[in-house]
Design an enzyme around this catalytic site. Sequence first.
Site, PDB file in Angstrom:
ATOM      1  CE1 TYR A 116      -3.841   2.298   0.560  1.00 16.56           C
ATOM      2  CE2 TYR A 116      -2.328   3.445   2.014  1.00 16.56           C
ATOM      3  CZ  TYR A 116      -3.499   3.422   1.296  1.00 16.56           C
ATOM      4  OH  TYR A 116      -4.326   4.509   1.296  1.00 16.56           O
ATOM      5  CD1 TRP A 118      -1.560   7.579  -0.839  1.00 17.50           C
ATOM      6  CD2 TRP A 118      -1.595   9.322  -2.260  1.00 17.50           C
ATOM      7  NE1 TRP A 118      -2.825   8.108  -0.837  1.00 17.50           N
ATOM      8  CE2 TRP A 118      -2.876   9.181  -1.690  1.00 17.50           C
ATOM      9  CE3 TRP A 118      -1.368  10.345  -3.160  1.00 17.50           C
ATOM     10  CZ2 TRP A 118      -3.927  10.027  -2.012  1.00 17.50           C
ATOM     11  CZ3 TRP A 118      -2.426  11.185  -3.472  1.00 17.50           C
ATOM     12  CH2 TRP A 118      -3.688  11.018  -2.910  1.00 17.50           C
TER      13      TRP A 118
HETATM   14  N1  LIG Z   1      -2.435   8.039  12.479  1.00 18.12           N
HETATM   15  C1  LIG Z   1      -2.794   8.155  11.211  1.00 18.12           C
HETATM   16  N2  LIG Z   1      -2.188   7.398  10.269  1.00 18.12           N
HETATM   17  C2  LIG Z   1      -2.544   7.519   8.977  1.00 18.12           C
HETATM   18  C3  LIG Z   1      -3.538   8.425   8.573  1.00 18.12           C
HETATM   19  C4  LIG Z   1      -4.176   9.196   9.576  1.00 18.12           C
HETATM   20  O1  LIG Z   1      -5.093   9.994   9.298  1.00 18.12           O
HETATM   21  N3  LIG Z   1      -3.761   9.053  10.873  1.00 18.12           N
HETATM   22  N4  LIG Z   1      -3.863   8.542   7.233  1.00 18.12           N
HETATM   23  C5  LIG Z   1      -3.676   7.371   6.414  1.00 18.12           C
HETATM   24  C6  LIG Z   1      -3.864   7.608   4.982  1.00 18.12           C
HETATM   25  S1  LIG Z   1      -5.348   8.357   4.526  1.00 18.12           S
HETATM   26  C7  LIG Z   1      -2.989   7.186   4.034  1.00 18.12           C
HETATM   27  S2  LIG Z   1      -3.451   7.270   2.381  1.00 18.12           S
HETATM   28  C8  LIG Z   1      -1.693   6.594   4.405  1.00 18.12           C
HETATM   29  C9  LIG Z   1      -0.548   7.022   3.472  1.00 18.12           C
HETATM   30  O2  LIG Z   1       0.518   6.184   3.612  1.00 18.12           O
HETATM   31  P1  LIG Z   1       1.598   6.007   2.439  1.00 18.12           P
HETATM   32  O3  LIG Z   1       0.958   6.145   1.112  1.00 18.12           O
HETATM   33  O4  LIG Z   1       2.354   4.763   2.710  1.00 18.12           O
HETATM   34  O5  LIG Z   1       2.530   7.278   2.701  1.00 18.12           O
HETATM   35  P2  LIG Z   1       3.605   7.983   1.767  1.00 18.12           P
HETATM   36  O6  LIG Z   1       4.464   8.788   2.676  1.00 18.12           O
HETATM   37  O7  LIG Z   1       2.913   8.693   0.659  1.00 18.12           O
HETATM   38  O8  LIG Z   1       4.455   6.774   1.208  1.00 18.12           O
HETATM   39  C10 LIG Z   1       4.859   6.654  -0.105  1.00 18.12           C
HETATM   40  C11 LIG Z   1       6.298   6.179  -0.146  1.00 18.12           C
HETATM   41  O9  LIG Z   1       6.631   5.881  -1.491  1.00 18.12           O
HETATM   42  C12 LIG Z   1       7.911   6.400  -1.785  1.00 18.12           C
HETATM   43  N5  LIG Z   1       7.957   6.639  -3.243  1.00 18.12           N
HETATM   44  C13 LIG Z   1       7.520   7.721  -3.934  1.00 18.12           C
HETATM   45  N6  LIG Z   1       7.698   7.531  -5.254  1.00 18.12           N
HETATM   46  C14 LIG Z   1       8.232   6.299  -5.403  1.00 18.12           C
HETATM   47  C15 LIG Z   1       8.618   5.520  -6.548  1.00 18.12           C
HETATM   48  O10 LIG Z   1       8.485   5.934  -7.694  1.00 18.12           O
HETATM   49  N7  LIG Z   1       9.116   4.271  -6.305  1.00 18.12           N
HETATM   50  C16 LIG Z   1       9.266   3.778  -5.050  1.00 18.12           C
HETATM   51  N8  LIG Z   1       9.766   2.533  -4.926  1.00 18.12           N
HETATM   52  N9  LIG Z   1       8.921   4.496  -3.953  1.00 18.12           N
HETATM   53  C17 LIG Z   1       8.404   5.725  -4.138  1.00 18.12           C
HETATM   54  C18 LIG Z   1       8.033   7.648  -0.945  1.00 18.12           C
HETATM   55  O11 LIG Z   1       9.397   7.982  -0.738  1.00 18.12           O
HETATM   56  C19 LIG Z   1       7.288   7.227   0.330  1.00 18.12           C
HETATM   57  O12 LIG Z   1       8.157   6.670   1.271  1.00 18.12           O
HETATM   58  O13 LIG Z   1      -1.367   6.942   5.758  1.00 18.12           O
HETATM   59  C20 LIG Z   1      -2.392   6.588   6.679  1.00 18.12           C
HETATM   60  N10 LIG Z   1      -1.923   6.727   8.043  1.00 18.12           N
HETATM   61  N1  LIG Z   2      -1.438  18.300   2.504  1.00 15.52           N
HETATM   62  C1  LIG Z   2      -1.894  17.040   2.482  1.00 15.52           C
HETATM   63  N2  LIG Z   2      -3.109  16.779   1.952  1.00 15.52           N
HETATM   64  C2  LIG Z   2      -3.588  15.519   1.938  1.00 15.52           C
HETATM   65  C3  LIG Z   2      -2.841  14.429   2.435  1.00 15.52           C
HETATM   66  C4  LIG Z   2      -1.565  14.732   3.004  1.00 15.52           C
HETATM   67  O1  LIG Z   2      -0.856  13.837   3.490  1.00 15.52           O
HETATM   68  N3  LIG Z   2      -1.130  16.035   2.998  1.00 15.52           N
HETATM   69  N4  LIG Z   2      -3.346  13.154   2.360  1.00 15.52           N
HETATM   70  C5  LIG Z   2      -4.434  12.910   1.411  1.00 15.52           C
HETATM   71  C6  LIG Z   2      -5.119  11.651   1.688  1.00 15.52           C
HETATM   72  S1  LIG Z   2      -4.379  10.207   1.197  1.00 15.52           S
HETATM   73  C7  LIG Z   2      -6.356  11.593   2.239  1.00 15.52           C
HETATM   74  S2  LIG Z   2      -7.130  10.093   2.427  1.00 15.52           S
HETATM   75  C8  LIG Z   2      -7.066  12.803   2.664  1.00 15.52           C
HETATM   76  C9  LIG Z   2      -7.577  12.609   4.082  1.00 15.52           C
HETATM   77  O2  LIG Z   2      -8.623  13.430   4.355  1.00 15.52           O
HETATM   78  P1  LIG Z   2      -9.111  13.503   5.875  1.00 15.52           P
HETATM   79  O3  LIG Z   2      -8.971  12.193   6.532  1.00 15.52           O
HETATM   80  O4  LIG Z   2     -10.451  14.101   5.897  1.00 15.52           O
HETATM   81  O5  LIG Z   2      -8.028  14.547   6.435  1.00 15.52           O
HETATM   82  P2  LIG Z   2      -7.465  14.818   7.907  1.00 15.52           P
HETATM   83  O6  LIG Z   2      -6.623  16.031   7.779  1.00 15.52           O
HETATM   84  O7  LIG Z   2      -6.824  13.625   8.463  1.00 15.52           O
HETATM   85  O8  LIG Z   2      -8.755  15.127   8.766  1.00 15.52           O
HETATM   86  C10 LIG Z   2      -9.560  16.259   8.511  1.00 15.52           C
HETATM   87  C11 LIG Z   2     -10.003  16.852   9.820  1.00 15.52           C
HETATM   88  O9  LIG Z   2     -10.964  16.051  10.481  1.00 15.52           O
HETATM   89  C12 LIG Z   2     -11.009  16.507  11.822  1.00 15.52           C
HETATM   90  N5  LIG Z   2     -11.454  15.429  12.697  1.00 15.52           N
HETATM   91  C13 LIG Z   2     -10.739  14.404  13.187  1.00 15.52           C
HETATM   92  N6  LIG Z   2     -11.512  13.603  13.950  1.00 15.52           N
HETATM   93  C14 LIG Z   2     -12.743  14.148  13.938  1.00 15.52           C
HETATM   94  C15 LIG Z   2     -14.007  13.792  14.528  1.00 15.52           C
HETATM   95  O10 LIG Z   2     -14.140  12.785  15.216  1.00 15.52           O
HETATM   96  N7  LIG Z   2     -15.051  14.606  14.258  1.00 15.52           N
HETATM   97  C16 LIG Z   2     -14.942  15.719  13.499  1.00 15.52           C
HETATM   98  N8  LIG Z   2     -16.043  16.439  13.292  1.00 15.52           N
HETATM   99  N9  LIG Z   2     -13.790  16.077  12.946  1.00 15.52           N
HETATM  100  C17 LIG Z   2     -12.707  15.297  13.151  1.00 15.52           C
HETATM  101  C18 LIG Z   2      -9.627  16.942  12.195  1.00 15.52           C
HETATM  102  O11 LIG Z   2      -9.652  18.194  12.858  1.00 15.52           O
HETATM  103  C19 LIG Z   2      -8.907  16.956  10.858  1.00 15.52           C
HETATM  104  O12 LIG Z   2      -8.130  18.121  10.657  1.00 15.52           O
HETATM  105  O13 LIG Z   2      -6.200  13.939   2.647  1.00 15.52           O
HETATM  106  C20 LIG Z   2      -5.448  14.029   1.437  1.00 15.52           C
HETATM  107  N10 LIG Z   2      -4.807  15.314   1.395  1.00 15.52           N
HETATM  108 MO   LIG Z   3      -5.430   8.432   2.226  1.00 13.10          MO
END
Ligand SMILES: Nc1nc2c(c(=O)[nH]1)N[C@H]1C(S)=C(S)[C@@H](COP(=O)(O)OP(=O)(O)OC[C@H]3O[C@@H](n4cnc5c(=O)[nH]c(N)nc54)[C@H](O)[C@@H]3O)O[C@H]1N2
Ligand SMILES: Nc1nc2c(c(=O)[nH]1)N[C@H]1C(S)=C(S)[C@@H](COP(=O)(O)OP(=O)(O)OC[C@H]3O[C@@H](n4cnc5c(=O)[nH]c(N)nc54)[C@H](O)[C@@H]3O)O[C@H]1N2
Ligand SMILES: [Mo]
Length: 769
Positions: A116, A118
Amino acid sequence: MNAETGSEADFRPHSSHWGVFTAAMRDGELLVRPHPGDPDPNAILQNFPAALRHRARIAQPMVRRGWLEAGPGPDPRRGRDEFVPMAWDAVLDLLGAEVARIRDRHGPGAVFGGSYGWASAGRFHHAQSQIHRFLNCAFGGYVASVNSYSSGAASVIVPHVLGNYEALTKHNVTWDQLAQHTEVVLAFGGMALKNAMVAGGGISEHVERPAMKAAHDRGCDFILLGPLRSDLPEEAGAEWIANIPGTDTALMLALVHTLVAEGLQDQDFLDRYTTGWAVFERYLMGREDGQPKDAGWAAPITGVPADTIRALARRLHGKRVLVTVAHALQRAEHGEQPVWMAAVLAAALGQIGLPGGGYGYALGAIGYYGRRANAVPGPTLSQGRNRHGDYIPVARIADMLLNPGMTYRYNGQTRTYPDIRMVYWAGGNPFHHHQDLNRLRQAFARVDTLVVHELAWTATARHADIVLPATMTLEREDIGFSSHDPLMVAMHRITEPFGEARDDYDIFAGLSRRLGVEEAFTEGRSSREWLRHLYARTEQALRELGHPAPDFDAFWEAGTLALPQAPDDGGPWRAFREDPEANPLPTPSGRIEIFSETIAGFGEADCPGHPAWLPPQDVPRAGTPLHLVANQPATRLHSQLDFGEHSIASKRRGREVACLHPADAAARGIAEGDVIRLFNERGACLAAAHLTTGIRPGVVQLATGAWYDPEDPAEDKPLCVHGNPNVLTRDVGTSGLAQGCTGQLTVVEVERFTGNLPPIRAFDPPMTV
Ligand SMILES: Nc1nc2c(c(=O)[nH]1)N[C@H]1C(S)=C(S)[C@@H](COP(=O)(O)OP(=O)(O)OC[C@H]3O[C@@H](n4cnc5c(=O)[nH]c(N)nc54)[C@H](O)[C@@H]3O)O[C@H]1N2
Ligand SMILES: Nc1nc2c(c(=O)[nH]1)N[C@H]1C(S)=C(S)[C@@H](COP(=O)(O)OP(=O)(O)OC[C@H]3O[C@@H](n4cnc5c(=O)[nH]c(N)nc54)[C@H](O)[C@@H]3O)O[C@H]1N2
Ligand SMILES: [Mo]
């Protein structure tokens, strides 16, 4: 962005998940300029220049010393061992032999290839597609993962109760409709601009800020429900109701209760477009348990006064209301409930399917929601076929590795965890994305072999046995495309690969040769030939639509191609509203299921047959009195390029910044800028304190993405000195229905850190021999 110093001529087009841009090398320095047509470019682009040749990059293939000496097998030294540099040919021979051993002795059911993550925006060098294609060629399949960390709960419950998940998120209310029609936006968890700034595959126009401003200027009211005021931008002029985290379902129930108690619900809509209202209404009005889910009931649960809830419900009646729910709400215990309950609220208001009204689930969470879809498909590399077929819900990785043979519930099934020997990762960072990292370390210690392709020394790469250096996007050619952004981008190579780094494609091609499947993997094409091949699909679709269809060379020369877009017609929801018999939803009843026979039939105590308030277990208590919100970072995408300039500039004293309310800080003797320790029974990390009244008292916020940096990795629960909140979060599923990630919320205590400040070593390469 030192953009002024360059002449136009040598700036070449490229793209990233955080925006389309042009770039040039000048005296060994990278210059980056955002796409000129972008009304609101994303500053995350500024992470590129310092990251490109940073010491955190991986320069050559590496093999973990303990693995080399002792051979494959469980090893607690993963993550603190030294590495041995190796030449490409030698390391590919070694890895080829290990892959063959696993294949011949254990088969595809012993390889976890979910991988998994991005990765990067280019659609050919898309690491997930590359690795899955390789594993399908080499093993005939692998143990996969399903769903995402983003929307683990929503993507499982929505098909049962609302139908197509893509239709709900991507073919629904747009920013244009919101700007023109919406009268009230009820945003649970907000629509933080930082989040919509990102879209997988690239984005050329950041439209959210102007759209919210236009709506606000027209008189639209934005109401933000959630712990952080910054979850809506100033342009929205929002009212802020700071409910207690994790209590939105109770709040929504009370809003609907008030509507019903005062006869304000749209009963015609409920009768015509939904099923199961009667069952739900009995629960809502407390006819069985004697507890009406009214505003008085919800007030102590949500921390919102009963009068505020009632007044809010009355205000919604008769208005063009858009209910939005951030992904974050469902990334928590019982995360299915707010997703489902918000649909009931929107249905009771009767606005679903109208322009700018109804239910915009996850609008604003990512840049490709709320936009028009492209009318033509983009390039996609075929992953081949996985004949093995076994999978886990993505966030159950540590559970799987620690408990082979154990059964678990998922979407109505009882499934069994496989016995994994090899874990192969490319394009993701589990030490970023997974919860309870100390548990993940134990899980990774159990396998025979962990292989990682990375461009930098993430904690995941440090825990690997074989580390293969991958190129960064700027070092190769590709095509940038997102299904909901009109610009396709010819991503030109900007500079040479770092050290000995190779493209994931070339690495897998070399391995395929050693395993006798090179022809199947490469189909005899070079990378450039693949780009040509993948482009042809879009070219043909353009031609069929009668749209100008440049050939590949012309596209490459022009650098970008504007694609025709599908109309902004409200998608399947508008059609459903107009004629529910002719255009039913793809649910069992063809309607919005307020009660679901299917879900009730699964018999999960933690996900009953209608939306309900299920009190969470992980609540503030003595020892851990504060909620921790671990949300997305503003200055980077997840953990990517955390060592870039823009990300580093947001840190203080080298550490990630945690926000807390001045009252909570004062009670603990914490001042602005102090280094604090956040802790609970699972772990501890340091961060720099920022005091703000923009957060609900009792809540601490620490974004994800600071690279895991254990002070003493030999300990069971080392202190992360840099501020990765996933040492604190819980590794439990949302429910037996979806088993989604619950990383957004947990509980902690915070104290001022008084010890000697440990150095940050997250970006230093590991020891080599
Ligand atoms: N506590 C907490 N944890 C969360 C979340 C949260 O809200 N709270 N959010 C979650 C969500 S929504 C998501 S989507 C995940 C994201 O989790 P990930 O998608 O695993 O996070 P990234 O840091 O985007 O990891 C991508 C990795 O790919 C590498 N990379 C980039 N380009 C390439 C390439 O071309 N080749 C190779 N081999 N590597 C490459 C980058 O250096 C990076 O280390 O995290 C989740 N984790
Ligand atoms: N800059 C930046 N943008 C991103 C990403 C990133 O890593 N960096 N990740 C991308 C990805 S993969 C995803 S999936 C999306 C994630 O999108 P989300 O999961 O929606 O994004 P978050 O910033 O984790 O959360 C949004 C807000 O929800 C609020 N929140 C948390 N818990 C609760 C709750 O119980 N109730 C309410 N009402 N609010 C709550 C928090 O204040 C938080 O700031 O963002 C995407 N956009
Ligand atoms: Mo995500």
